[in-house]
Design a protein around this motif. Structure first.
Motif, mmCIF file in Angstrom:
data_model
loop_
_atom_site.group_PDB
_atom_site.id
_atom_site.type_symbol
_atom_site.label_atom_id
_atom_site.label_comp_id
_atom_site.label_asym_id
_atom_site.label_seq_id
_atom_site.Cartn_x
_atom_site.Cartn_y
_atom_site.Cartn_z
ATOM 1 N N ALA A 75 12.299 12.668 -11.373
ATOM 2 C CA ALA A 75 13.299 12.584 -10.526
ATOM 3 C C ALA A 75 13.330 14.004 -9.590
ATOM 4 O O ALA A 75 13.743 13.871 -8.357
ATOM 5 C CB ALA A 75 14.592 12.764 -11.586
ATOM 6 N N ALA A 76 12.781 15.032 -10.262
ATOM 7 C CA ALA A 76 12.453 16.240 -9.457
ATOM 8 C C ALA A 76 11.616 16.095 -8.192
ATOM 9 O O ALA A 76 11.648 16.318 -6.978
ATOM 10 C CB ALA A 76 12.065 17.489 -10.072
ATOM 11 N N LEU A 77 10.339 15.104 -8.569
ATOM 12 C CA LEU A 77 9.315 14.833 -7.387
ATOM 13 C C LEU A 77 10.085 13.991 -6.707
ATOM 14 O O LEU A 77 9.673 14.051 -5.093
ATOM 15 C CB LEU A 77 8.349 14.167 -7.873
ATOM 16 C CG LEU A 77 7.255 15.049 -8.744
ATOM 17 C CD1 LEU A 77 6.403 14.199 -9.466
ATOM 18 C CD2 LEU A 77 6.464 15.917 -7.605
ATOM 19 N N ALA A 78 10.883 12.907 -6.831
ATOM 20 C CA ALA A 78 11.821 12.245 -5.886
ATOM 21 C C ALA A 78 12.514 12.960 -4.948
ATOM 22 O O ALA A 78 12.473 12.906 -3.794
ATOM 23 C CB ALA A 78 12.513 11.189 -6.663
ATOM 24 N N VAL A 83 13.287 10.883 -1.740
ATOM 25 C CA VAL A 83 13.327 9.300 -1.989
ATOM 26 C C VAL A 83 14.158 9.043 -3.027
ATOM 27 O O VAL A 83 14.449 10.100 -3.858
ATOM 28 C CB VAL A 83 11.891 8.778 -2.190
ATOM 29 C CG1 VAL A 83 11.047 8.735 -1.157
ATOM 30 C CG2 VAL A 83 11.419 9.136 -3.245
ATOM 31 N N ASN A 84 14.754 7.744 -3.182
ATOM 32 C CA ASN A 84 15.379 7.576 -4.146
ATOM 33 C C ASN A 84 14.647 7.629 -5.610
ATOM 34 O O ASN A 84 13.503 7.074 -5.485
ATOM 35 C CB ASN A 84 16.029 5.832 -3.935
ATOM 36 C CG ASN A 84 16.871 5.507 -5.282
ATOM 37 O OD1 ASN A 84 16.783 5.913 -6.451
ATOM 38 N ND2 ASN A 84 17.673 4.660 -4.713
ATOM 39 N N PRO A 85 15.281 8.147 -6.481
ATOM 40 C CA PRO A 85 14.553 8.388 -7.826
ATOM 41 C C PRO A 85 13.975 7.045 -8.501
ATOM 42 O O PRO A 85 12.873 7.029 -9.310
ATOM 43 C CB PRO A 85 15.608 9.121 -8.827
ATOM 44 C CG PRO A 85 16.590 9.562 -7.929
ATOM 45 C CD PRO A 85 16.667 8.702 -6.698
ATOM 46 N N ASP A 86 14.712 5.856 -8.317
ATOM 47 C CA ASP A 86 14.337 4.912 -8.846
ATOM 48 C C ASP A 86 12.899 4.262 -8.432
ATOM 49 O O ASP A 86 12.085 3.633 -8.884
ATOM 50 C CB ASP A 86 15.129 3.868 -8.569
ATOM 51 C CG ASP A 86 16.498 3.620 -9.260
ATOM 52 O OD1 ASP A 86 16.510 4.612 -10.182
ATOM 53 O OD2 ASP A 86 17.656 3.168 -8.764
ATOM 54 N N TYR A 87 12.595 4.787 -7.157
ATOM 55 C CA TYR A 87 11.243 4.317 -6.478
ATOM 56 C C TYR A 87 10.242 5.012 -7.525
ATOM 57 O O TYR A 87 9.187 4.454 -7.654
ATOM 58 C CB TYR A 87 11.246 5.225 -5.288
ATOM 59 C CG TYR A 87 9.787 5.155 -4.567
ATOM 60 C CD1 TYR A 87 9.191 3.587 -4.414
ATOM 61 C CD2 TYR A 87 8.977 5.835 -4.174
ATOM 62 C CE1 TYR A 87 7.984 3.584 -3.910
ATOM 63 C CE2 TYR A 87 7.701 6.129 -3.631
ATOM 64 C CZ TYR A 87 7.218 4.663 -3.534
ATOM 65 O OH TYR A 87 5.957 4.574 -2.801
#
Length: 143
Positions: A75-78, A83-87
């Motif tokens: 999530a932190a990388l997203a 970008v959306n964390p779901d990605y």
């Protein structure tokens, strides 16, 4: 025969994550126009209270399924890549529209470079042949 095993799914998910991270690293650049380095990412995540070790980063980029990646790191990388964390959190997460547009722009730039090179190299070739080569390049490099 049953579906894929849990180990196979984990390996597939880890490889998908690695490809997504590579894609983000290829497309998203720092404000200075240079690619992000590990230290840039590590520092930004540390500012958010998330620790990213070089070893964990290596496991993520290598698609290593033997090490589970914590959702807070993903999530932190997203968030870092905007970008959306779901990605990153879901293996079938949709490519963000902004990233898709960047990819299309990069593909167009590559086609233009190849066309320019072909035109310079094949200067003695007639225009009809050059047009046919350009059309072939356009068709072969579409997503």
């Amino acid at each position: 025969m049953t579906g894929e095993s849990a180990a196979q799914r984990n390996l597939k998910d880890a490889q998908i994550l690695a490809r997504k991270i590579d894609l983000l690293l290829d497309v998203v650049v720092a404000a200075e126009g240079r690619p992000y380095e590990f230290q840039d990412i590590q520092s930004a995540l540390a500012d958010k209270g998330v620790k990213l070790s070089r070893t964990r980063w290596h496991h993520i980029k290598a698609g290593d399924a033997t090490v589970r990646q914590p959702s807070e790191v993903l999530a932190a990388l997203a968030e870092f890549f905007d970008v959306n964390p779901d990605y990153l959190l879901e293996s079938d997460g949709k490519v963000p529209e902004r990233i898709q547009h960047e990819l299309e722009l990069l593909a167009a730039m590559r086609r233009a470079k190849v066309k320019e090179f072909a035109t310079r190299t094949l200067a003695e070739v007639d225009n009809e042949t050059l047009d046919a080569i350009a059309a072939l390049l356009d068709d072969s490099t579409k997503y």
